[in-house]
Design a protein around this motif. Structure first.
Motif, PDB file in Angstrom:
ATOM      1  N   VAL A 127     -15.318  16.080  -1.561  1.00 29.44           N
ATOM      2  CA  VAL A 127     -15.123  14.992  -0.599  1.00 29.44           C
ATOM      3  C   VAL A 127     -13.674  14.515  -0.620  1.00 29.44           C
ATOM      4  CG1 VAL A 127     -15.725  12.603  -0.052  1.00 29.44           C
ATOM      5  CG2 VAL A 127     -17.521  14.237  -0.634  1.00 29.44           C
ATOM      6  N   PHE A 128     -13.131  14.285  -1.812  1.00 31.97           N
ATOM      7  CA  PHE A 128     -11.746  13.813  -1.905  1.00 31.97           C
ATOM      8  C   PHE A 128     -10.761  14.883  -1.437  1.00 31.97           C
ATOM      9  CE2 PHE A 128     -13.452  10.425  -4.558  1.00 31.97           C
ATOM     10  CZ  PHE A 128     -12.653   9.354  -4.186  1.00 31.97           C
ATOM     11  N   GLN A 129     -11.074  16.148  -1.707  1.00 33.02           N
ATOM     12  CA  GLN A 129     -10.200  17.220  -1.224  1.00 33.02           C
ATOM     13  C   GLN A 129     -10.256  17.310   0.299  1.00 33.02           C
ATOM     14  OE1 GLN A 129      -8.005  18.590  -2.806  1.00 33.02           O
ATOM     15  NE2 GLN A 129      -7.538  20.641  -2.085  1.00 33.02           N
ATOM     16  N   THR A 130     -11.424  17.071   0.869  1.00 36.27           N
ATOM     17  CA  THR A 130     -11.555  17.043   2.328  1.00 36.27           C
ATOM     18  C   THR A 130     -10.713  15.921   2.921  1.00 36.27           C
ATOM     19  OG1 THR A 130     -13.812  17.920   2.187  1.00 36.27           O
ATOM     20  CG2 THR A 130     -13.169  16.860   4.254  1.00 36.27           C
ATOM     21  N   LEU A 131     -10.780  14.736   2.316  1.00 37.26           N
ATOM     22  CA  LEU A 131      -9.988  13.602   2.782  1.00 37.26           C
ATOM     23  C   LEU A 131      -8.491  13.904   2.671  1.00 37.26           C
ATOM     24  CD1 LEU A 131     -11.999  10.638   1.221  1.00 37.26           C
ATOM     25  CD2 LEU A 131     -11.956  11.354   3.619  1.00 37.26           C
ATOM     26  N   PHE A 132      -8.112  14.569   1.585  1.00 36.83           N
ATOM     27  CA  PHE A 132      -6.716  14.943   1.397  1.00 36.83           C
ATOM     28  C   PHE A 132      -6.248  15.890   2.499  1.00 36.83           C
ATOM     29  CE2 PHE A 132      -4.010  18.407  -0.297  1.00 36.83           C
ATOM     30  CZ  PHE A 132      -2.820  17.700  -0.426  1.00 36.83           C
ATOM     31  N   LEU A 133      -7.056  16.907   2.800  1.00 32.25           N
ATOM     32  CA  LEU A 133      -6.673  17.877   3.828  1.00 32.25           C
ATOM     33  C   LEU A 133      -6.623  17.238   5.211  1.00 32.25           C
ATOM     34  CD1 LEU A 133      -8.718  20.987   2.606  1.00 32.25           C
ATOM     35  CD2 LEU A 133      -6.247  20.620   2.418  1.00 32.25           C
ATOM     36  N   VAL A 134      -7.551  16.334   5.483  1.00 34.18           N
ATOM     37  CA  VAL A 134      -7.533  15.616   6.765  1.00 34.18           C
ATOM     38  C   VAL A 134      -6.276  14.758   6.860  1.00 34.18           C
ATOM     39  CG1 VAL A 134      -8.665  13.829   8.133  1.00 34.18           C
ATOM     40  CG2 VAL A 134     -10.034  15.620   7.061  1.00 34.18           C
ATOM     41  N   TYR A 135      -5.935  14.084   5.768  1.00 34.74           N
ATOM     42  CA  TYR A 135      -4.718  13.261   5.743  1.00 34.74           C
ATOM     43  C   TYR A 135      -3.484  14.120   5.997  1.00 34.74           C
ATOM     44  CZ  TYR A 135      -1.233   9.945   4.021  1.00 34.74           C
ATOM     45  OH  TYR A 135      -0.145   9.114   3.919  1.00 34.74           O
ATOM     46  N   MET A 190      -0.690   7.895  -0.589  1.00 29.35           N
ATOM     47  CA  MET A 190      -2.122   8.093  -0.451  1.00 29.35           C
ATOM     48  C   MET A 190      -2.527   9.540  -0.759  1.00 29.35           C
ATOM     49  SD  MET A 190      -5.175   7.064   0.194  1.00 29.35           S
ATOM     50  CE  MET A 190      -5.001   5.432   0.910  1.00 29.35           C
ATOM     51  N   GLU A 191      -1.735  10.498  -0.244  1.00 31.61           N
ATOM     52  CA  GLU A 191      -2.100  11.901  -0.451  1.00 31.61           C
ATOM     53  C   GLU A 191      -2.105  12.277  -1.925  1.00 31.61           C
ATOM     54  OE1 GLU A 191       1.251  14.924   0.251  1.00 31.61           O
ATOM     55  OE2 GLU A 191       1.732  13.305   1.632  1.00 31.61           O
ATOM     56  N   TYR A 192      -1.187  11.677  -2.712  1.00 29.82           N
ATOM     57  CA  TYR A 192      -1.141  11.971  -4.137  1.00 29.82           C
ATOM     58  C   TYR A 192      -2.375  11.433  -4.850  1.00 29.82           C
ATOM     59  CZ  TYR A 192       3.732  13.106  -3.178  1.00 29.82           C
ATOM     60  OH  TYR A 192       4.881  13.664  -2.670  1.00 29.82           O
ATOM     61  N   GLY A 226      -4.959  13.924  -6.461  1.00 29.45           N
ATOM     62  CA  GLY A 226      -5.106  13.729  -7.904  1.00 29.45           C
ATOM     63  C   GLY A 226      -6.549  13.506  -8.316  1.00 29.45           C
ATOM     64  N   ILE A 227      -7.257  12.681  -7.546  1.00 30.28           N
ATOM     65  CA  ILE A 227      -8.677  12.448  -7.837  1.00 30.28           C
ATOM     66  C   ILE A 227      -9.476  13.732  -7.660  1.00 30.28           C
ATOM     67  CG2 ILE A 227     -10.751  11.215  -7.101  1.00 30.28           C
ATOM     68  CD1 ILE A 227      -8.973   8.865  -6.348  1.00 30.28           C
ATOM     69  N   ALA A 228      -9.185  14.470  -6.572  1.00 30.15           N
ATOM     70  CA  ALA A 228      -9.885  15.737  -6.325  1.00 30.15           C
ATOM     71  C   ALA A 228      -9.653  16.709  -7.473  1.00 30.15           C
ATOM     72  CB  ALA A 228      -9.419  16.346  -5.006  1.00 30.15           C
TER      73      ALA A 228
END
Length: 280
Positions: free
Chosen positions: A44-52, A1-3, A7-9
């Motif tokens: 937004v996607f980078q935020t989700l990545f950091l939260v993950y 998931m993190e990748y 990647g999207i970010a």
């Protein structure tokens, strides 16, 4: 998931950077809107990545160079979104987005680091220290970008070469105002970061100050921004002098961030380019 998230970010941030570059060339407002919302999506996607990553690690996701660069990029974009909402300055993204894209590309090029984290790298003081420092650094990136634009615009005005770039940049007063607000908002954050870092060092190492190279450089960078803020508020510095000093301070900040963790023997050391730090 993190990748997938990272990647999207990365893709969206690079895509938006290209859009901002096209905007400054063509001055098409629809291109700006496209670039802005794509960058917002990347944020937004980078935020989700950091939260993950925070959930996976149990600590702030900035304890090695790979994650620290990603965190830095996130803070730069976040600062931009806030300042864009306040100043409505479309050209600002053309100077800020490439900074965030550079950090993201640098981060993505580094190898993945195992997730095992020692207990010493967990705790509220570490979270406060790292988060406040990076948020302050992100705002100082805005000060750096506005300072660059100020010097470019001033040079065009003095040489009376009011070409296409002159029309694309805002007034010197607007750029100086952005620089001023960046310092006013960013300095308290890095001050909080320095204080919480000292408290964390006392908790982990038994001393508030270790004369660690990164500690010394961080204090020098803080002093540089303190002098600049004092000169602006108490002495009345503005314009060219403030812009040059802002650029110098940001160069010190980048050296402290990278050099302090890579070049020196330090307990903040990033180890190899992908390696983990003993402390952030």
């Amino acid at each position: 998931m993190e990748y997938i998230l990272s990647g999207i970010a990365l893709f969206l941030i690079i895509l938006s950077t290209g859009g901002f570059i096209v905007y400054i060339i063509r001055q098409n407002s629809s291109v700006f809107r496209y670039a802005y919302w794509v960058l917002f999506g990347g944020f937004v996607f980078q935020t989700l990545f950091l939260v993950y990553r925070y959930i996976a690690l149990g600590t702030v996701p900035a304890i090695n160079l790979k994650m620290a660069l990603a965190f830095f990029a996130w803070s730069v974009i976040g600062a931009y979104l806030i300042f864009q909402a306040k100043f409505r300055l479309m050209v600002l993204g053309s100077f800020v987005a490439p900074i965030a894209a550079f950090f993201m590309i640098f981060s993505s090029s580094l190898p993945h680091v195992p997730d095992a984290m020692p207990p010493v790298l967990k705790g509220i003081w570490l979270l406060l220290h790292v988060t406040s420092m990076f948020l302050g650094d992100g705002i100082f990136a805005i000060a750096f970008a506005s300072a660059l634009m100020y010097l470019i615009q001033e040079r065009q005005i003095k040489k009376k070469t009011r070409g296409t770039l002159f029309k694309r940049l805002p007034s010197l007063e607007t750029l100086d105002s952005i620089n001023h607000y960046s310092l006013v908002y960013g300095f308290p954050l890095i001050t909080i970061g320095m204080i919480t870092g000292a408290i964390y060092a006392q908790y982990v190492l038994g001393s508030y100050w270790q004369w660690d190279p990164k500690e010394v450089w961080s204090l020098a960078t803080w002093a540089c921004y303190a002098i600049l803020l004092h000169e602006r508020l108490a002495v009345g510095w503005q314009g060219r002098r403030a812009a040059i000093m802002s650029i110098f301070c940001f160069m010190m900040l980048i050296f402290t961030f990278l050099g302090g963790g890579l070049l020196h023997d330090s307990y903040h050391n990033f180890g190899d380019f992908g390696g983990g730090a003993i402390l952030p």
